[in-house]
Design a protein around this motif. Structure first.
Motif, short mmCIF file in Angstrom:
data_model
loop_
_atom_site.label_atom_id
_atom_site.label_comp_id
_atom_site.label_asym_id
_atom_site.label_seq_id
_atom_site.Cartn_x
_atom_site.Cartn_y
_atom_site.Cartn_z
N GLY A 1 9.21 46.44 21.49
CA GLY A 1 10.36 45.59 21.79
C GLY A 1 11.62 46.39 21.98
O GLY A 1 12.46 46.08 22.84
N VAL A 2 11.80 47.46 21.17
CA VAL A 2 12.98 48.32 21.32
C VAL A 2 12.90 49.09 22.63
O VAL A 2 13.87 49.19 23.39
N LEU A 3 11.73 49.64 22.92
CA LEU A 3 11.57 50.45 24.13
C LEU A 3 11.69 49.62 25.40
O LEU A 3 12.06 50.14 26.46
N ALA A 4 11.38 48.33 25.30
CA ALA A 4 11.46 47.46 26.48
C ALA A 4 12.88 47.40 27.02
O ALA A 4 13.09 47.19 28.22
N SER A 5 13.88 47.62 26.16
CA SER A 5 15.28 47.56 26.60
C SER A 5 15.82 48.92 27.02
O SER A 5 16.96 49.03 27.45
N LYS A 6 15.00 49.97 26.85
CA LYS A 6 15.45 51.31 27.22
C LYS A 6 15.29 51.53 28.73
O LYS A 6 14.43 50.95 29.38
N ASP A 7 16.12 52.42 29.24
CA ASP A 7 16.05 52.79 30.66
C ASP A 7 14.76 53.57 30.90
O ASP A 7 14.53 54.62 30.30
N LYS A 8 13.91 53.04 31.77
CA LYS A 8 12.60 53.65 32.01
C LYS A 8 12.72 54.99 32.73
O LYS A 8 11.76 55.76 32.77
N SER A 9 13.87 55.28 33.30
CA SER A 9 14.03 56.54 34.03
C SER A 9 14.53 57.67 33.12
O SER A 9 14.47 58.84 33.49
N LYS A 10 15.01 57.34 31.91
CA LYS A 10 15.58 58.34 31.02
C LYS A 10 14.57 58.67 29.92
O LYS A 10 14.58 58.09 28.82
N VAL A 11 13.70 59.61 30.23
CA VAL A 11 12.64 60.00 29.29
C VAL A 11 13.23 60.54 27.99
O VAL A 11 12.66 60.38 26.92
N VAL A 12 14.42 61.15 28.08
CA VAL A 12 15.02 61.77 26.91
C VAL A 12 15.28 60.74 25.81
O VAL A 12 15.17 61.04 24.62
N GLU A 13 15.66 59.51 26.18
CA GLU A 13 15.90 58.46 25.18
C GLU A 13 14.60 58.11 24.45
O GLU A 13 14.61 57.85 23.25
N TRP A 14 13.52 58.09 25.19
CA TRP A 14 12.22 57.79 24.58
C TRP A 14 11.79 58.94 23.66
O TRP A 14 11.23 58.70 22.59
N GLU A 15 12.07 60.17 24.08
CA GLU A 15 11.69 61.32 23.26
C GLU A 15 12.50 61.36 21.97
O GLU A 15 12.00 61.82 20.93
N MET A 16 13.74 60.89 22.01
CA MET A 16 14.54 60.84 20.78
C MET A 16 13.92 59.91 19.75
O MET A 16 13.90 60.20 18.55
N ILE A 17 13.39 58.78 20.20
CA ILE A 17 12.71 57.87 19.29
C ILE A 17 11.44 58.51 18.75
O ILE A 17 11.11 58.39 17.56
#
Length: 923
Positions: free
Chosen positions: A378-394
């Motif tokens: 649910g948190v990742l669904a709101s993240k920008d899918k083009s910014k991998v760095v935000e996902w890596e931070m999580i």
């Protein structure tokens, strides 16, 4: 954790005042003052710790209480280290006392000054304590209940998170539960669903409860959430309200004024002769069930009670009748986890290629836990899918990211609900698990030893410390906070682990309190000055100041980028961590032990396994508090007489495996004379029986639970049997002859029989199976290696009621083994190796009903399968190693009769040793 620190300190102060009263002088009054003040604060600490996250001032006060408790413990330990030494009698003793008295005056003044400083801090903290009790509504009973109800509301909300999705993997357990509910049994039936937080218990039960075929089976339906703070009257009134809503009538007015007994009687009377289904969601304590179960009549109406709980004992405690049923929740498989994650995270249920790796990494941390997958998705669904760095931070900071992010913070609150419910001593044990690297299976034996060394285990009269520690472990498993990673065949826990999400949270909590730190690089300057426990995941040599280690209680090194040698270890200990309890240096390339180690007066646990250490100096006697010394797989062959000074030593492991110059022989160590003076020893591996006196001394070690004895000669057999009769606590026994041709003369009677013995391994020639072996009713594992027996050894073993594993390695020279009907009813594993004359294995009808693993190696005359193996319903693994060509050809021929016998066995291995390695095939 402040509550745990203060509770631990108060226990230590009580012992300190009792044992050191003659040395304290004027300090006794000051220490008693600290005990009284901190004892008063402890009464409200649990409540304060629950509220501190919402207020910086309260959080600061809790931290100050924790710090002053830790500092006080340090001062008390420093006092004992300075003044508890005993000097010898005579002239030398008087000289030592003279010089000590001069030093002690300065030391006493320094300690007195520290205690006065702590006393001033405590007075200041105490004044704020009295103010906070009113400002924050803190009381001795606390407002814990209100906070729990808030957390429970988060829990209910998280259950709904799962219900929004078509939760994968639910259909099979749903069908099982429905079949249990609609099984036609006439009496009241209780069905428990148990599992850790976030596994979807509520979701599953709600699906079952709302199923059409379940709904129409019952006249009355009710769902009640119990919660951690159970109150019987509101629960019963809630039930009554739901019943009357269903029959569309108002609740009788007299219900409001009824007490608990009358409410129970009212519900029971109302339900009489009715078919009902009631869900009790989130039941924590068995006492809650005991309080209300009498309200449910035991009629022949086919009624059902469903309950969910995260406590295993509660689940089974509620299901006491033969027709009751307990369902254990399972984690989602990798495939199910990915399906759920994608459905929650991506609109089209399809993960973009550039996010696959990071998504898989995040999902790995969820370890099949539905609530974590849904929340993080649910948190990742709101993240920008083009910014991998935000996902890596999580991915790299999942524990920290839970703070302040709605859905992830809810996961944390659900988990902390279980953590906050723990008694203080279990909180310490759980937080300590954060010291282990992620995804590491935790060796239970090692964990228990470290818990004891750290002082986390409270003494219980009449019980060994290890037994108490295992009780702690089982309670954490019972509360679904620790998972069992691996059991042995007898059902005992070998390895445990902790869910990645939980580990992230407790690691964050431990860091907040300067309790535990994981050092992943050589830059130790980032560690807090007052850190207590450090795990170095990869040791790196550096030249930093190690003075920040002076408060250390444990130092564990799990890996080495630079090898740890004597020089680097000396530097590491140069900061004088004089209060160190635990030092784990397993795998270090040390050849000797630096002198700094022998100055660690409080050291209780020293692990030098798999190091290159070649000898132990007399200075080992300085480690007066040492309880665990592990020198397994080192080059130590003899221990100095100084080892006899270690009167608190519980475990002494000194052996080397892998020296195959003599078949079957494990190299042990030569013990000093009078080894029997180490009366606290519980584990002794592996002592050389180099003379009659050594074997006789073993009989004095009456606390022994595990014993390994090597180099045994024929003439030592009678003395060994005599000593074994004195070891009434013995659970594991390994005996190795001096060489493979030497006879183990163990036919002599043992009185009394060691009734607790569970594992027995005899390596060496036997003329007969010892007569006393058939009396070992607790025996679960038997190993006979190099025995060369001419008579079938199964006769002596077949009636042992708890035997689960047999290992025969060059143990029998006959042509046939026969497993008779009625024998070996619990045997799960059979290993037959190097039985050169063996041609047949016979099993009479209904024999070996529980066999799961069969291994045969180097039994080249066996040309057909042991028996009608297809009738062994539980067989999971069949392994043939270096067997005869004729048998192997039959097994590999899919048209052969032999192949048809084994085709349904899940795992079949055929291997041959070729050119120094195994050539392995799986059928």
């Amino acid at each position: 954790m402040a509550e745990s620190a203060v509770s631990f300190l108060l226990q230590q102060i009580s012992t300190f005042l009792l044992t050191q009263s003659t040395r304290l002088g004027g300090l006794e009054r000051e220490i008693q003052f600290l005990k009284d003040e901190l004892g008063s604060m402890r009464a409200v600490l649990k409540d304060a710790e629950l509220k501190k996250d919402d207020d910086s001032e309260l959080k600061k006060w809790v931290g100050q209480v924790r710090d002053v408790a830790c500092d006080t413990q340090d001062v008390l330990d420093e006092f004992i280290m300075r003044f508890a030494h005993h000097h010898p009698d005579g002239f030398y003793g008087r000289v030592c006392n003279f010089y000590s008295s001069i030093k002690n005056i300065r030391a006493r003044n320094r300690i007195y000054s520290k205690i006065e400083s702590i006393k001033c801090r405590v007075k200041d903290i105490s004044e704020r304590h009295n103010r906070y009790r009113s400002d924050y509504d803190l009381s001795e009973k606390g407002s814990y209940a209100a906070d729990v109800e808030d957390a429970v509301s988060h829990l209910r909300g998280n259950a709904l998170l799962l219900e929004e999705d078509e939760l994968v993997g639910i259909e099979n357990p749903k069908s099982k539960l429905i079949s249990q509910i609609l099984d036609g049994s006439s009496n009241l039936k209780v069905v428990s669903v148990v599992g850790m937080w976030g596994m979807g218990k509520t979701t599953l039960v709600k699906r079952v409860y709302e199923a059409v075929n379940v709904k129409r089976q019952f006249q009355l339906h009710a769902w009640v959430t119990i919660s951690q703070t159970f109150h019987m009257k509101p629960v019963l009134k809630d039930l009554i309200q739901q019943f009357y809503d269903e029959i569309k009538q108002p609740v009788p007015q007299q219900v409001e004024s009824m007490d608990g007994d009358k409410l129970r009687a009212f519900v029971k009377d109302f339900l009489k002769e009715k078919r009902y289904i009631i869900v009790l969601d989130d039941l924590w304590k068995l006492d809650s069930w005991e309080a209300i179960k009498s309200a449910f009549p035991e009629t022949n109406s086919q009624s059902r009670i469903l309950l969910t709980t995260r406590i295993v004992d509660t689940a089974f405690g509620c299901c006491t009748k033969s027709n009751d049923y307990v369902h254990k929740m399972q984690f989602l498989s990798d495939e199910e986890s990915w399906t759920l994650f994608c459905s929650k995270t991506f609109e089209d249920d399809c993960c973009p290629p550039h996010l696959v790796d990071v998504s898989r990494g995040i999902l790995h941390k969820c370890k099949g836990l539905p609530l974590a997958i849904v929340s993080i998705g649910g948190v990742l669904a709101s993240k920008d899918k083009s910014k991998v760095v935000e996902w890596e931070m999580i991915l790299h900071n999942l524990g920290g990211d839970m703070e302040g992010i709605g859905k992830l913070e809810s996961v944390k609150k659900v988990l902390l609900l279980s953590y906050n419910d723990l008694p203080w001593f279990l909180k310490s044990c759980l937080l300590y698990l954060s010291i282990y690297p992620e995804d590491r299976k935790i060796n239970v034996e090692m964990l228990i030893r470290i818990w004891i060394a750290e002082g986390f285990i409270l003494e219980r009269e009449g019980r060994m410390m290890e037994e108490v520690a295992r009780g702690y472990l089982n309670e954490l498993i019972n509360r679904s906070l620790i998972q069992v990673a691996e059991l042995n065949l007898a059902g005992s826990i070998k390895y445990c682990n902790i869910h990645d999400i939980l580990q992230e949270i407790i690691l964050t909590k431990a860091r907040e309190q300067n309790l535990v730190m994981l050092a992943t690089s050589g830059d130790y300057t980032r560690l807090p000055d007052n850190i207590r426990h450090i795990a170095i995941l990869e040791f790196v040599e550096n030249h930093h100041d190690y003075n920040r280690f002076k408060h250390l209680r444990s130092l564990l090194i799990f890996g080495y980028r630079n090898q740890l040698n004597e020089s680097s270890l000396s530097k590491l200990l140069s900061g004088r961590p004089k209060l160190l309890n635990v030092l784990n240096l397993r795998g270090a390339k040390l050849k000797s032990i630096p002198k700094e180690v022998f100055k660690l007066f409080y050291l209780k646990y020293l692990n030098l396994q798999d190091t290159g250490v070649e000898f132990i100096s007399q200075c080992v006697g300085n480690l007066q508090n040492l309880e665990y010394l592990n020198l397994a797989n080192t080059y130590v062959m003899e221990l100095p007489i100084g080892i006899l000074k270690l009167r608190k030593l519980r475990e002494l492991s000194v052996f080397h495996e892998g020296d195959y110059s003599k078949n079957y022989i494990v190299r042990g160590f030569k013990a000093p004379r009078e080894i029997g003076r180490l009366l606290s020893l519980e584990v002794l591996r592996s002592i050389d029986a180099d003379n009659d006196e050594t074997v006789r001394e073993i009989g004095k070690l009456t606390q022994l639970r595990e014993l390994s004895i090597t180099e045994l000669r024929r003439e030592d057999g009678k003395e060994l049997c005599s000593s074994l009769g004195k070891l009434t606590n013995l659970c594991e026994l390994f005996v190795y002859s001096i060489n493979e041709d030497e006879i183990l003369d163990l036919q002599h009677p043992i009185s009394p029989i060691p009734r607790a013995l569970q594992l027995l391994s005899l390596t060496g020639q036997l003329e007969k199976v010892p007569q006393w072996l058939s009396s070992l009713q607790s025996l679960t594992i038997i190993g006979l290696l190099g025995s060369g027996l001419r008579e079938d050894p199964l006769e002596s073993l077949q009636d042992l009621p708890n035997l689960v594993e047999i290992i025969f390695n060059k143990a029998y020279e006959g042509e046939q083994l026969c497993f008779k009907a009625g024998g070996f009813q619990k045997l799960k594993k059979l290993d037959l190796t190097r039985l050169q004359q063996l041609k047949w294995v016979r099993v009479e009808k209904d024999g070996l009903p529980c066999l799961q693993y069969l291994i045969m190696a180097d039994c080249k005359q066996v040309n057909e399968l042991p028996w009608d193996i297809q009738n062994t319903n539980k067989l999971q693994h069949l392994g043939f190693y270096n067997m005869g060509d004729e048998l192997v050809m039959k097994l590999q021929d899919k048209g052969s009769e032999e192949y048809q016998k084994i085709v349904k066995i899940p795992e079949i291995v055929i291997a041959n040793w070729i050119d120094g390695q195994w050539d392995t095939h799986f059928l």
